[in-house]
Design a protein around this motif. Structure first.
Motif, PDB file in Angstrom:
ATOM      1  N   ASN A 216       0.830  -1.216   0.000  1.00 17.77           N
ATOM      2  CA  ASN A 216       0.000   0.000   0.000  1.00 17.77           C
ATOM      3  C   ASN A 216       0.858   1.257   0.000  1.00 17.77           C
ATOM      4  OD1 ASN A 216      -2.343  -1.515   0.017  1.00 17.77           O
ATOM      5  ND2 ASN A 216      -2.523  -1.524   2.242  1.00 17.77           N
ATOM      6  N   LEU A 219       2.239   1.815  -3.489  1.00 12.29           N
ATOM      7  CA  LEU A 219       1.227   2.324  -4.405  1.00 12.29           C
ATOM      8  C   LEU A 219       0.938   3.806  -4.165  1.00 12.29           C
ATOM      9  CD1 LEU A 219      -1.304  -0.657  -4.414  1.00 12.29           C
ATOM     10  CD2 LEU A 219       0.306  -0.005  -6.213  1.00 12.29           C
ATOM     11  N   VAL A 220       0.944   4.205  -2.895  1.00 16.26           N
ATOM     12  CA  VAL A 220       0.717   5.620  -2.582  1.00 16.26           C
ATOM     13  C   VAL A 220       1.842   6.478  -3.159  1.00 16.26           C
ATOM     14  CG1 VAL A 220       0.625   7.296  -0.697  1.00 16.26           C
ATOM     15  CG2 VAL A 220      -0.689   5.188  -0.545  1.00 16.26           C
ATOM     16  N   GLU A 223       1.370   6.804  -6.917  1.00 15.26           N
ATOM     17  CA  GLU A 223       0.272   7.711  -7.246  1.00 15.26           C
ATOM     18  C   GLU A 223       0.671   9.171  -7.037  1.00 15.26           C
ATOM     19  OE1 GLU A 223      -2.969   6.446  -4.904  1.00 15.26           O
ATOM     20  OE2 GLU A 223      -3.365   4.622  -6.090  1.00 15.26           O
ATOM     21  N   LYS A 224       1.402   9.446  -5.953  1.00 17.23           N
ATOM     22  CA  LYS A 224       1.852  10.820  -5.714  1.00 17.23           C
ATOM     23  C   LYS A 224       2.838  11.275  -6.791  1.00 17.23           C
ATOM     24  CE  LYS A 224       1.185  10.979  -0.689  1.00 17.23           C
ATOM     25  NZ  LYS A 224       1.853  11.147   0.626  1.00 17.23           N
ATOM     26  N   LEU A 226       3.031  10.213  -9.950  1.00 19.83           N
ATOM     27  CA  LEU A 226       2.287  10.464 -11.180  1.00 19.83           C
ATOM     28  C   LEU A 226       1.493  11.759 -11.096  1.00 19.83           C
ATOM     29  CD1 LEU A 226       1.010   6.879 -12.040  1.00 19.83           C
ATOM     30  CD2 LEU A 226       2.830   8.170 -13.164  1.00 19.83           C
ATOM     31  N   ALA A 227       0.893  12.023  -9.944  1.00 19.43           N
ATOM     32  CA  ALA A 227       0.128  13.258  -9.783  1.00 19.43           C
ATOM     33  C   ALA A 227       1.032  14.483  -9.914  1.00 19.43           C
ATOM     34  CB  ALA A 227      -0.582  13.264  -8.433  1.00 19.43           C
ATOM     35  N   LYS A 256      -0.249   9.860 -18.700  1.00 16.39           N
ATOM     36  CA  LYS A 256      -0.488   8.727 -17.826  1.00 16.39           C
ATOM     37  C   LYS A 256       0.539   7.659 -18.131  1.00 16.39           C
ATOM     38  CE  LYS A 256      -5.465   9.533 -17.502  1.00 16.39           C
ATOM     39  NZ  LYS A 256      -6.796   8.976 -17.725  1.00 16.39           N
TER      40      LYS A 256
END
Length: 327
Positions: A216, A219-220, A223-224, A226-227, A256
């Protein structure tokens, strides 16, 4: 085998009722009950009968000496063997049915405790003189569902291979403390094994939870990242719009993960190749295709990157005319 035990218990009930009746006050009557119970073809357990007060009354000093041995005889049928009967004095003589019954019960005990079960051991323990007598006895036990066995008279030595024994012997009271101790030790070992299993299960659950937490967290972080990448300004003029960077303002990238992979696979997206086809001044293509050259003179056409990608005005061509004729 459980059905055999149930039938044996049912067969004993009639003798138990006689022992509990008012007629059982006479020692000789009680002795007759024991004789009939031990000779009956379907009775193989005797503990319940042995516990009746009328049976226990035979231990009284007032019992005639010739009848006092009947309770000992019943005990031998309950948990003893043929050898016990042979070695105990002052016991009543056995009828043919009683002798066969005691030998069958002794066979159950020997089959549970002696390996391998040879003809010699059995004949000596059961006082049988001929192998045919032993084979007849074993066959009777098999057809009575007392044992599951196979005779092997041709082996050296000849043996009786027993695979299962019916639970038809009573437990001697003096054996109970040993049995309780054995069962207690077994219970303790089972408890220890259960604790070890529970500890291993807890460890597996903890390791699994730790792996999920790490996944987890990873994955966080992705995601951060990519953002943040999507929020940064990119070279929109080179990746979309005018390839020369004219006529449009830079735009923020909206990439993306799949867009990045597509762009890396399409190498022509970042640089154009060249595809030249030469014209002959004689009016035909120089590749011997015999197609007519409408310009009527040699021309070298350079198809740039825009022609291959089809992005915006990148499809413009640059033509060069060569002077003179091709020699």
């Amino acid at each position: 085998m459980d059905q055999v035990h149930t039938r044996a218990m049912d067969a004993l009930q009639s003798f138990v009722h006689l022992a509990d009746s008012s007629s059982a006050s006479s020692p000789r009557f009680v002795a007759n009950i024991i004789t009939n119970a031990t000779a009956s073809p379907h009775t193989y357990v005797f503990a319940e009968l042995l516990e009746r007060p009328a049976i226990q009354a035979l231990r009284s000093p007032d019992t005639p000496p010739e009848l006092q041995g009947y309770i000992t005889l019943l005990e031998i049928f309950a948990w003893g063997t043929w050898q016990d009967y042979q070695q105990t004095p002052n016991l009543p003589l056995l009828s043919e049915d009683q002798a066969r019954k005691l030998r069958l019960l002794s066979l159950l005990t020997l089959a549970s405790s002696v390996k391998p079960l040879t003809y010699e051991i059995l004949m000596d323990s059961l006082s049988l003189s001929a192998p045919s007598d032993l084979e007849t006895l074993v066959t009777t036990a098999i057809y009575s569902s007392l044992i599951t066995a196979r005779l092997s008279p041709a082996t050296t030595p000849p043996t009786v291979n027993v695979t299962s024994v019916a639970p038809l012997r009573d437990v001697k009271p003096t054996y109970l403390p040993t049995m309780i101790s054995t069962l207690s030790a077994w219970e303790s070992r089972c408890g220890s094994v259960i604790k070890d299993i529970e500890a291993e299960i807890a460890k597996i659950k903890a390791d699994s939870a730790q792996r999920r937490a790490k996944e987890n967290t990873r994955l966080v972080v992705i995601e951060k990242t990519l953002a943040k990448w999507n929020a940064e300004p990119g070279e929109a003029g080179r990746l979309g719009g005018d390839p020369a960077g004219r006529g449009s303002a830079p735009k923020k990238l909206g990439w993306k993960a799949r867009d990045i992979g597509t762009a890396l696979r399409n190498r022509d997206f970042f640089g154009g190749g060249s595809n030249k086809r030469e014209f002959d001044d004689d009016g035909f293509w120089d590749d011997n295709s015999n197609e007519l050259d409408a310009l009527g003179s040699g021309m070298d056409i350079d198809e740039g990157a825009g022609a291959r990608t089809g992005l915006g005005s990148a499809g413009a061509r640059t033509a060069k005319r060569f002077l003179g004729k091709k020699s």
